[in-house]
Scaffold this active site. Sequence first.
Site, PDB file in Angstrom:
ATOM      1  N   SER A  41      31.706  35.987  36.160  1.00  0.00           N
ATOM      2  CA  SER A  41      30.649  36.561  36.984  1.00  0.00           C
ATOM      3  C   SER A  41      29.687  37.373  36.112  1.00  0.00           C
ATOM      4  O   SER A  41      29.208  36.884  35.102  1.00  0.00           O
ATOM      5  CB  SER A  41      31.273  37.389  38.116  1.00  0.00           C
ATOM      6  OG  SER A  41      30.344  37.680  39.121  1.00  0.00           O
ATOM      7  N   ASP A 153      31.745  31.515  41.744  1.00  0.00           N
ATOM      8  CA  ASP A 153      32.140  32.734  41.044  1.00  0.00           C
ATOM      9  C   ASP A 153      33.625  32.705  40.674  1.00  0.00           C
ATOM     10  O   ASP A 153      34.498  32.598  41.537  1.00  0.00           O
ATOM     11  CB  ASP A 153      31.847  33.925  41.949  1.00  0.00           C
ATOM     12  CG  ASP A 153      31.991  35.261  41.264  1.00  0.00           C
ATOM     13  OD1 ASP A 153      32.766  35.362  40.295  1.00  0.00           O
ATOM     14  OD2 ASP A 153      31.330  36.217  41.703  1.00  0.00           O
TER      15      ASP A 153
END
Length: 257
Positions: A41, A153
């Site tokens: 991320s 993610d």
Amino acid sequence: MAERQLGVCFSGGGARGIAHLGVLQALLESGLPIGHVTGVSSGAIAAAFHAAGFAPREVLGLLADTRFLRLVRPSFSRGVLQLEQLQKLYAHYLGPDRTFAELAVPLTLAVTDLGAGETLYYERGLLIPPLLGTTTVPVLCRPVEYEGRLLVDGGVMNNLPVEPLLDRSHLLTVGVHCNPFTNELPLTSLREISERTAYLAILMNTLPRLARCHFVVEPPELRHFKVTDLRRANELFDIGYAHTLTRLPALRQQLMA
């Protein structure tokens, strides 16, 4: 025997991930050798740009830029983030066809395969698709399609991807975690409750991985920041930098042990 080096793992954490750049700045100034970086991320952004040879303050300037803020702000009229423009931004700075093999520092990115329900670790092939995938927030963004997989993610399943570092005997694994626990948050609105629920779920996949690190850097002041505080980028950088300076003597001692 290979010289012992740092294997640095950067967690996700939204805007709080900007503190990773301050951590990197302090590590680079210390002269301690960084042999491998991993990220997920927002931590993947710090790791990837470092591996590509960008100075931390240079990346800070990019993240604080109004154009970047506009790209990562949700477009509620479409219900998605402007991934195409974000991809162009990554490609502009990193090169559209940049591969992991061309990076100055070995890099591993953790990404969630939404269909298979598993974490994928990318350290070969094209850089941009997995980087875009691991910075793709589920629900707000459509998944990134790459090599027959749907990528989102990596923090959904692994918000501190230390695994690629653990089997490398020459590395001292350093976990850089930008989501310190706090129980002082207000929990009155639906949004606050939703964010807290997501935080606790992610924390549960992070704690066992923190325990596997040889050394942890976790600036406690970050608990006062939200994952959306992008406009406080300079403060976040400074917090990561200042905290790491206090941890350097212990880190240096452990590396040389």
